[in-house]
Design a protein around this motif. Structure first.
Motif, PDB file in Angstrom:
ATOM      1  N   ILE A 199       0.820  -1.209   0.000  1.00  0.00           N
ATOM      2  CA  ILE A 199       0.000   0.000   0.000  1.00  0.00           C
ATOM      3  C   ILE A 199       0.860   1.269   0.000  1.00  0.00           C
ATOM      4  CG2 ILE A 199      -0.258   0.139   2.518  1.00  0.00           C
ATOM      5  CD1 ILE A 199      -3.166   1.068   2.001  1.00  0.00           C
ATOM      6  N   TRP A 200       2.093   1.177   0.523  1.00  0.00           N
ATOM      7  CA  TRP A 200       2.979   2.343   0.598  1.00  0.00           C
ATOM      8  C   TRP A 200       3.906   2.471  -0.616  1.00  0.00           C
ATOM      9  CZ3 TRP A 200       2.408   6.192   3.923  1.00  0.00           C
ATOM     10  CH2 TRP A 200       1.757   5.968   5.138  1.00  0.00           C
ATOM     11  N   SER A 201       3.737   1.638  -1.610  1.00  0.00           N
ATOM     12  CA  SER A 201       4.749   1.544  -2.674  1.00  0.00           C
ATOM     13  C   SER A 201       4.816   2.749  -3.598  1.00  0.00           C
ATOM     14  CB  SER A 201       4.524   0.278  -3.500  1.00  0.00           C
ATOM     15  OG  SER A 201       3.223   0.259  -4.076  1.00  0.00           O
ATOM     16  N   ASP A 202       3.858   3.676  -3.508  1.00  0.00           N
ATOM     17  CA  ASP A 202       3.950   4.926  -4.278  1.00  0.00           C
ATOM     18  C   ASP A 202       4.716   6.011  -3.532  1.00  0.00           C
ATOM     19  OD1 ASP A 202       2.365   3.859  -6.339  1.00  0.00           O
ATOM     20  OD2 ASP A 202       0.519   4.442  -5.332  1.00  0.00           O
ATOM     21  N   ILE A 203       4.820   5.875  -2.205  1.00  0.00           N
ATOM     22  CA  ILE A 203       5.465   6.914  -1.391  1.00  0.00           C
ATOM     23  C   ILE A 203       6.898   6.464  -1.098  1.00  0.00           C
ATOM     24  CG2 ILE A 203       5.280   8.376   0.661  1.00  0.00           C
ATOM     25  CD1 ILE A 203       2.884   8.627  -1.216  1.00  0.00           C
ATOM     26  N   VAL A 204       7.747   6.568  -2.123  1.00  0.00           N
ATOM     27  CA  VAL A 204       9.152   6.139  -2.048  1.00  0.00           C
ATOM     28  C   VAL A 204      10.027   7.336  -2.421  1.00  0.00           C
ATOM     29  CG1 VAL A 204      10.886   4.577  -3.001  1.00  0.00           C
ATOM     30  CG2 VAL A 204       8.572   3.747  -2.581  1.00  0.00           C
ATOM     31  N   TYR A 205      11.071   7.592  -1.615  1.00  0.00           N
ATOM     32  CA  TYR A 205      11.865   8.809  -1.752  1.00  0.00           C
ATOM     33  C   TYR A 205      13.189   8.582  -2.487  1.00  0.00           C
ATOM     34  CZ  TYR A 205       8.514  10.225   1.787  1.00  0.00           C
ATOM     35  OH  TYR A 205       7.342  10.484   2.466  1.00  0.00           O
ATOM     36  N   PRO A 313      15.717   9.980  15.719  1.00  0.00           N
ATOM     37  CA  PRO A 313      14.879   9.649  14.559  1.00  0.00           C
ATOM     38  C   PRO A 313      15.565   8.714  13.555  1.00  0.00           C
ATOM     39  CG  PRO A 313      15.892  11.772  14.209  1.00  0.00           C
ATOM     40  CD  PRO A 313      16.326  11.311  15.585  1.00  0.00           C
ATOM     41  N   ASN A 314      14.728   8.004  12.803  1.00  0.00           N
ATOM     42  CA  ASN A 314      15.192   7.291  11.617  1.00  0.00           C
ATOM     43  C   ASN A 314      14.905   8.170  10.399  1.00  0.00           C
ATOM     44  OD1 ASN A 314      12.328   6.996  11.904  1.00  0.00           O
ATOM     45  ND2 ASN A 314      12.372   5.375  10.371  1.00  0.00           N
ATOM     46  N   LEU A 315      15.552   7.883   9.272  1.00  0.00           N
ATOM     47  CA  LEU A 315      15.282   8.598   8.014  1.00  0.00           C
ATOM     48  C   LEU A 315      14.619   7.606   7.066  1.00  0.00           C
ATOM     49  CD1 LEU A 315      15.730  11.360   6.553  1.00  0.00           C
ATOM     50  CD2 LEU A 315      17.719  10.278   5.478  1.00  0.00           C
ATOM     51  N   PRO A 316      13.282   7.604   6.998  1.00  0.00           N
ATOM     52  CA  PRO A 316      12.599   6.588   6.191  1.00  0.00           C
ATOM     53  C   PRO A 316      12.894   6.708   4.699  1.00  0.00           C
ATOM     54  CG  PRO A 316      11.042   8.232   6.995  1.00  0.00           C
ATOM     55  CD  PRO A 316      12.347   8.516   7.671  1.00  0.00           C
ATOM     56  N   GLU A 317      13.034   5.561   4.056  1.00  0.00           N
ATOM     57  CA  GLU A 317      13.206   5.512   2.603  1.00  0.00           C
ATOM     58  C   GLU A 317      11.867   5.656   1.890  1.00  0.00           C
ATOM     59  OE1 GLU A 317      16.927   2.312   2.876  1.00  0.00           O
ATOM     60  OE2 GLU A 317      14.934   1.640   2.254  1.00  0.00           O
ATOM     61  N   ALA A 318      10.783   5.486   2.631  1.00  0.00           N
ATOM     62  CA  ALA A 318       9.428   5.502   2.070  1.00  0.00           C
ATOM     63  C   ALA A 318       8.434   5.754   3.202  1.00  0.00           C
ATOM     64  CB  ALA A 318       9.131   4.168   1.384  1.00  0.00           C
ATOM     65  N   THR A 319       7.152   5.848   2.851  1.00  0.00           N
ATOM     66  CA  THR A 319       6.024   6.141   3.749  1.00  0.00           C
ATOM     67  C   THR A 319       6.064   7.606   4.194  1.00  0.00           C
ATOM     68  OG1 THR A 319       6.927   5.703   5.986  1.00  0.00           O
ATOM     69  CG2 THR A 319       6.231   3.793   4.697  1.00  0.00           C
ATOM     70  N   PHE A 320       5.028   8.061   4.887  1.00  0.00           N
ATOM     71  CA  PHE A 320       5.111   9.399   5.479  1.00  0.00           C
ATOM     72  C   PHE A 320       4.958   9.330   6.989  1.00  0.00           C
ATOM     73  CE2 PHE A 320       1.016   9.461   2.948  1.00  0.00           C
ATOM     74  CZ  PHE A 320       0.120   9.250   3.986  1.00  0.00           C
TER      75      PHE A 320
END
Length: 385
Positions: A199-205, A313-320
């Motif tokens: 479900i999160w596969s569109d929110i990738v940085y 904090p972590n620095l996410p590769e994806a999600t918001f």
């Protein structure tokens, strides 16, 4: 279109439930449920209005409208290295329902599913709802890496399913093609099903590559289901629309039959399918601006929290969402209660209830809002101690 002036706070206070604006007292900033504060794309609004202009809201095909199935297949094939046909797509009323239907299809009471720890609570809930038993596979909360030795060691004669979350909620990890191949090898060696929640596969940085699970090997394609939804990337959670994908047509037809999507017992609102179809066909420019805004917010949140002495904090590769570690010794529940009471900010505790045992000592912070709201909320958290 993603500034503070673009947020209709009055509308949010009437409509945004699930721990957000409409569910909280005035003055509290919700950085909770993963749902955007911004109105959806104008193309989606226009698509819904256009669809109902002739006054007909008739039954659609039980498994989904042709345009919905076509657009989802094309989206996965062009953006996620997929090889799906429209016949490989089933419209469901949410990614969550998709997870439940897959658990129902794969598991008999007493059989086991391996899920990641930590991970979103819906993984555990869907398995237990059908009488299955959960076995946990640890995930490194800093790197997001899966412990493959423990994954393999968790498999018993009762194990039937491995469920993965990619990108991972709440860690924001995007699993590489090599990692997914390794999962497929382990699953194939023990003749297990795999469910991949994407479900999160569109929110990738950072223009990072994303591979849908079934694309990484023939083993992955053979015995897997993929779950997808529109609430994260297009902000239409209230329309309850998602999809289940499966490359093996014989298995998929059986799944549709046994899930009752062969009559009016099941089926999804045609209006919701139209909204999702228009999102993929016409609202990609809106989505790309949204993604750019989210990446800026991610960087801002990481910078602010990195300077604090209470969260790491972590620095996410994806999600918001961020999943920082608590540094001041409080439990996850104690920390969130303190922040709500003293800082007037609502966040999600990294408790077993929401994410599993491995989440303790963390909190989840959603950043799909304006820069101003995000900055104010994070500063309130820091200053509350």
């Amino acid at each position: 279109m993603f500034t503070n002036n673009d947020i209709n706070f009055e509308a949010l206070k009437r409509k945004a439930y699930n721990g957000r604006w409409a569910a909280l007292e005035d003055g509290i900033i919700p950085l909770t449920a993963a749902d955007p504060d911004f109105r959806t794309a104008p193309e989606i609004e226009e698509g819904i209005i256009e669809y109902i202009k002739d006054g007909y809201l008739s039954y659609g095909p039980f498994s989904g409208l042709p345009e919905f199935k076509r657009n989802v297949a094309e989206h996965f094939n062009t953006e996620k290295s997929g090889s799906f046909s429209p016949d490989n797509i089933l419209a469901v009323n949410s990614a969550a329902q998709g997870m439940f239907l897959i658990a129902s299809y794969v598991l008999k009471p007493g059989e086991e599913a391996i899920i990641l720890d930590p991970v979103d609570f819906l993984f555990k809930k869907s398995v237990e709802a059908v009488g299955g038993k959960v076995r946990l596979c640890p995930v490194d909360t800093v790197t997001g890496d899966i412990d493959f030795e423990k994954l393999a060691a968790s498999i018993t004669p009762k194990t039937k399913l491995i469920s993965i979350c990619n990108p991972h909620n709440p860690l924001g990890k995007v699993y590489s093609k090599e990692t997914l191949k390794k999962i497929s090898e382990i699953a194939s060696a023990h003749d297990l099903w795999v469910m991949s929640d994407e479900i999160w596969s569109d929110i990738v940085y950072d223009q990072r590559e994303f591979h849908t699970y079934s694309s990484v090997s023939e083993e992955a394609k053979r015995k897997s289901f993929t779950v997808y939804g529109f609430s994260k990337s297009f902000g239409i959670a209230g329309l309850r629309i998602g999809a289940v994908l499966c490359n093996d047509q014989e298995i998929f037809d059986d799944f549709i039959e046994k899930s009752n999507f062969n009559s009016t017992i099941e089926g999804v609102s045609t209006l919701s399918q139209i909204a999702a179809s228009v999102a993929l066909e016409k609202a990609k420019p809106w989505y790309r601006e949204f993604l750019s805004h989210l990446q800026s917010n991610r960087d801002l949140a990481f910078k602010i929290l990195s300077r604090s002495e209470i969260l790491s904090p972590n620095l996410p590769e994806a999600t918001f969402v961020l999943f920082p570690k608590i540094k001041n010794g409080l439990s996850s529940d104690e920390f969130t209660r303190h922040v709500l009471h003293h800082g007037k900010v609502a966040i999600v505790p990294g408790s077993e209830r929401w994410f599993g045992k491995g989440a303790e000592g963390h909190v989840r912070i959603c950043f799909s809002t304006s820069q101003e709201i995000l900055e104010e909320g994070l500063n309130r958290i820091i200053k509350s101690f």
